[in-house]
Design a protein around this motif. Structure first.
Motif, short mmCIF file in Angstrom:
data_model
loop_
_atom_site.label_atom_id
_atom_site.label_comp_id
_atom_site.label_asym_id
_atom_site.label_seq_id
_atom_site.Cartn_x
_atom_site.Cartn_y
_atom_site.Cartn_z
N ALA A 19 0.85 -1.19 0.00
CA ALA A 19 0.00 0.00 0.00
C ALA A 19 0.88 1.24 0.00
O ALA A 19 1.92 1.27 0.66
N ILE A 20 0.47 2.25 -0.74
CA ILE A 20 1.18 3.52 -0.81
C ILE A 20 0.28 4.60 -0.24
O ILE A 20 -0.85 4.78 -0.69
N MET A 21 0.77 5.31 0.77
CA MET A 21 -0.01 6.36 1.43
C MET A 21 0.80 7.65 1.52
O MET A 21 2.02 7.62 1.38
N GLY A 22 0.12 8.73 1.78
CA GLY A 22 0.79 10.01 1.97
C GLY A 22 -0.20 11.14 1.90
O GLY A 22 -1.31 10.97 1.39
N PRO A 23 0.17 12.31 2.39
CA PRO A 23 -0.71 13.47 2.31
C PRO A 23 -0.99 13.84 0.86
O PRO A 23 -0.29 13.40 -0.06
N MET B 225 -8.93 -8.98 -2.50
CA MET B 225 -7.58 -8.66 -2.95
C MET B 225 -6.53 -9.38 -2.10
O MET B 225 -5.53 -9.88 -2.63
N ARG B 226 -6.77 -9.44 -0.80
CA ARG B 226 -5.84 -10.16 0.08
C ARG B 226 -5.77 -11.64 -0.29
O ARG B 226 -4.70 -12.24 -0.31
N ALA C 175 -2.50 -4.74 3.63
CA ALA C 175 -1.27 -4.96 2.87
C ALA C 175 -0.17 -5.56 3.74
O ALA C 175 -0.20 -5.49 4.96
N ASP C 176 0.83 -6.14 3.06
CA ASP C 176 2.01 -6.66 3.75
C ASP C 176 2.90 -5.53 4.23
O ASP C 176 3.52 -5.61 5.29
#
Length: 240
Positions: free
Chosen positions: A35-39, A182-183, A206-207
């Motif tokens: 997973a990609i996160m950020g403001p 998805m998992r 996510a992993d």
């Protein structure tokens, strides 16, 4: 499965030059869920687009399934995306006049590839929609429509499935069902998934979670619960 080496992305906006990615180096192994996160404005969608071959970075190298994207022309990139990459977006992008199975088959057919009935059945079975093959989008719930979109992405058996806010338009219960699907694709079939999300609950599936700020990966959380992800995101946003 996906390798990024010192990837930079810059855009010109009038007289200014904006840096969206400032030298990202990451290895996303096969059979894992990232997973990609950020403001807002951190570069997460740009990272996804560069990793998937939708945009060419200003500098650096991206590899998918061992293939360096920098050496491919536009035709080569199109072929690679068609054969090795699947995409799922927040909007389902289904054709209202087509049935579920026709929607699943459409992209491959537009690309000149014949999808056999067995492949269509298998793709819909993967997402638990074997009994909805002849239903049109209006006859399906939001979660079922997103499952059709996932089946459409999987029918060509991609090396990597890229998802951009795949649960953003769904309610909480339906989101959990799609994330569980998805998992299971990762755990049971070894599918590689890279997902952009703003939701810590989604990211917790996510992993690993990559946190971006100002185009840089500033932290990596592995097998983290939603509470820990949310707390870390709050800290990151407070420094922006």
């Amino acid at each position: 499965m996906v390798s990024l080496s010192d990837v930079r992305m810059e855009y010109e906006t009038g007289p200014q030059r904006v840096t969206a990615l400032a030298g990202v180096t990451e290895e996303l192994p096969a059979g894992t869920f990232t997973a990609i996160m950020g403001p807002s404005g951190s570069g997460k969608s740009t990272l996804l687009h560069c990793a998937a071959g939708l945009e060419r970075p200003t500098a650096g190298e991206v590899e998918i399934d061992g293939v360096p994207l920098g050496g491919l022309d536009e035709t080569g990139l199109t072929v690679l995306r068609r054969e090795r990459v699947g995409f799922v977006f927040q909007t389902f992008n289904l054709i209202s006049s087509l049935t579920a199975e026709q929607n699943v088959a459409l992209p491959a057919r537009l690309a000149g590839r014949r999808i056999g009935p067995g492949e269509l059945s298998a793709a819909l079975a993967q997402v638990g929609l074997s009994d909805r093959a002849r239903h049109r989008p209006v006859e399906l719930s939001g979660g079922q429509q997103q499952r059709v979109a996932i089946a459409r992405a999987l029918v060509t058996r991609p090396a990597v499935l890229f998802a951009d806010e795949p649960t953003g338009a769904l309610d909480g219960v339906t989101s959990r069902q799609v994330l569980a699907l998805m998992r299971s694709l990762v755990d049971e079939q070894g599918q590689t998934i890279v997902m952009v999300t703003h939701d810590p609950v989604a990211a917790a599936v996510a992993d690993q979670v990559l946190l971006l700020t100002d185009g840089r990966v500033v932290d990596r959380l592995e097998a983290a619960p939603a509470e820990s992800i949310a707390a870390r995101m709050a800290t990151v946003e407070a420094t922006c």
